[in-house]
Motif scaffolding. Structure first.
Motif, PDB file in Angstrom:
ATOM      1  N   SER A  56      93.261  63.302 -21.314  1.00 63.68           N
ATOM      2  CA  SER A  56      93.920  64.441 -21.964  1.00 63.68           C
ATOM      3  C   SER A  56      95.193  64.005 -22.681  1.00 63.68           C
ATOM      4  CB  SER A  56      94.251  65.515 -20.928  1.00 63.68           C
ATOM      5  OG  SER A  56      95.153  65.002 -19.952  1.00 63.68           O
ATOM      6  N   ASN A  57      95.942  63.080 -22.082  1.00 71.20           N
ATOM      7  CA  ASN A  57      97.153  62.578 -22.736  1.00 71.20           C
ATOM      8  C   ASN A  57      96.813  61.814 -24.003  1.00 71.20           C
ATOM      9  OD1 ASN A  57      98.844  63.644 -20.762  1.00 71.20           O
ATOM     10  ND2 ASN A  57      98.685  61.816 -19.473  1.00 71.20           N
ATOM     11  N   GLU A  58      95.742  61.016 -23.968  1.00 70.65           N
ATOM     12  CA  GLU A  58      95.328  60.284 -25.163  1.00 70.65           C
ATOM     13  C   GLU A  58      94.899  61.238 -26.272  1.00 70.65           C
ATOM     14  OE1 GLU A  58      92.305  57.617 -24.006  1.00 70.65           O
ATOM     15  OE2 GLU A  58      93.656  56.229 -22.936  1.00 70.65           O
ATOM     16  N   GLU A  59      94.148  62.294 -25.901  1.00 74.17           N
ATOM     17  CA  GLU A  59      93.721  63.269 -26.915  1.00 74.17           C
ATOM     18  C   GLU A  59      94.912  63.985 -27.530  1.00 74.17           C
ATOM     19  OE1 GLU A  59      91.033  65.798 -24.921  1.00 74.17           O
ATOM     20  OE2 GLU A  59      89.374  64.342 -24.865  1.00 74.17           O
ATOM     21  N   LYS A  60      95.908  64.314 -26.696  1.00 72.57           N
ATOM     22  CA  LYS A  60      97.095  64.983 -27.222  1.00 72.57           C
ATOM     23  C   LYS A  60      97.856  64.088 -28.186  1.00 72.57           C
ATOM     24  CE  LYS A  60      97.898  68.061 -23.291  1.00 72.57           C
ATOM     25  NZ  LYS A  60      98.801  68.391 -22.161  1.00 72.57           N
ATOM     26  N   VAL A 120      98.520  64.784 -32.168  1.00 72.43           N
ATOM     27  CA  VAL A 120      99.878  64.810 -32.719  1.00 72.43           C
ATOM     28  C   VAL A 120     100.018  63.837 -33.879  1.00 72.43           C
ATOM     29  CG1 VAL A 120     102.291  64.275 -32.206  1.00 72.43           C
ATOM     30  CG2 VAL A 120     100.933  65.613 -30.598  1.00 72.43           C
ATOM     31  N   THR A 121      99.463  62.644 -33.726  1.00 71.58           N
ATOM     32  CA  THR A 121      99.538  61.657 -34.813  1.00 71.58           C
ATOM     33  C   THR A 121      98.762  62.121 -36.038  1.00 71.58           C
ATOM     34  OG1 THR A 121      97.677  60.521 -33.748  1.00 71.58           O
ATOM     35  CG2 THR A 121      99.903  59.689 -33.289  1.00 71.58           C
ATOM     36  N   ALA A 122      97.587  62.761 -35.808  1.00 71.57           N
ATOM     37  CA  ALA A 122      96.802  63.265 -36.936  1.00 71.57           C
ATOM     38  C   ALA A 122      97.556  64.371 -37.677  1.00 71.57           C
ATOM     39  CB  ALA A 122      95.458  63.781 -36.445  1.00 71.57           C
TER      40      ALA A 122
END
Length: 299
Positions: free
Chosen positions: A205-209, A213-215
């Motif tokens: 979940s942290n990686e997806e967030k 955010v970067t996108a």
């Protein structure tokens, strides 16, 4: 031969009875378990560890057995397969315990136990039930833990580390205690699996967030640049326009800045002021060059 003089023999004196099997001395067996390693049957040496069933081991001897190629553990210790299955104990030495070296080899002074309960001072000799906490490794008597449990719920009274029900291990318990310890081993294993799953889910979940955010930041960057460029142009032009008044071009002073303006045609200028410029009649009719510009005005 015999049986004279009125003596009456008993049955066990005339008939050979089957001998009873030898029974173990419970006290000596209990002392042996608390003073010797459950793997090598030798004297316990610090650091002392325990397994999930509450048996005591010398850490060095157990690690050496795990590192051997032919790792053949006895049935009582078959459940110990790695360092995850053992826990180092935090023991309190008994100041009254002394080893008498004057005795013959192999005999030690067992009148006092080498370790005691830090809370109420009971000796860890097997006469009293002792427990250890798997979460921190602290050792205390079961009586002390029950007395203090109400005051410090779910925290170790010695180091204040939180623990659960499955973390309480009975040391050198009976058969019922061993069965209960097996259930607690399974409970701890299930909890470890659940915690690993939760950690993996939280990491995903942290990686997806972070990816989202970067996108979003990549998409918003060019738009922000365009907005700044568009907002800068009207702001500068508006400032320039606002700095110039509406009736500024009607001012006679600004009219002089134009290229078609001539001092000779200015009605407000005096003749003396007009004579300073080359557009005056006297400058046009002179026979020599102008004293400043050296332009010849004569034919």
């Amino acid at each position: 031969m015999g049986c004279d003089g009125g003596t009456i023999p008993k049955r066990d004196e005339l008939v050979r009875v089957k001998q009873k099997p030898e029974q173990k001395d419970k006290d000596s067996e209990r002392e042996f378990r608390w003073l010797h390693c459950a793997l090598t049957q030798q004297r316990l040496e610090e650091p002392i560890i325990m397994c999930g069933l509450g048996r005591l081991y010398s850490k060095q001897s157990l690690i050496e057995r795990l590192l051997e190629k032919d790792n053949k553990m006895p049935e009582a210790s078959a459940h110990v397969k790695s360092l995850k299955d053992i826990k180092t104990l935090k023991l309190t030495p008994n100041p009254a315990y002394e080893v008498n070296e004057d005795k013959t080899e192999g005999l030690l002074d067992t009148r006092h136990a080498p370790y005691i309960c830090k809370l109420i001072g009971l000796e860890m000799s097997g006469k009293f039930r002792f427990v250890a906490l798997w979460s921190c490794g602290c050792v205390m008597s079961e009586r002390a833990l029950k007395q203090i449990k109400g005051k410090t719920a779910s925290t170790c009274p010695l180091c204040l580390v939180p623990y659960c029900v499955e973390d309480v291990i009975v040391l050198n318990g009976n058969e019922e205690d061993v069965e209960l310890m097996k259930v607690k081993i399974e409970m701890r294993a299930a909890k470890r699996k659940e915690s690993k799953k939760k950690d993996k889910k939280s990491a995903k979940s942290n990686e997806e967030k972070t990816e989202a955010v970067t996108a979003d930041s990549k998409v918003k960057e060019p738009k922000e640049k365009e907005i700044t460029i568009k907002t800068e142009k009207p702001s500068t032009s508006s400032k320039i326009k606002r700095s110039i008044p509406i009736n500024a071009m009607q001012d006679p002073e600004l009219k002089r800045l134009k290229t078609d303006f001539s001092v000779a045609k200015d009605p407000k200028a005096t003749d003396v002021y007009k004579s300073l410029f080359t557009s005056h009649k006297t400058e046009k009719e002179q026979e020599r060059a102008h004293w400043v510009t050296y332009n010849p005005f004569y034919n």
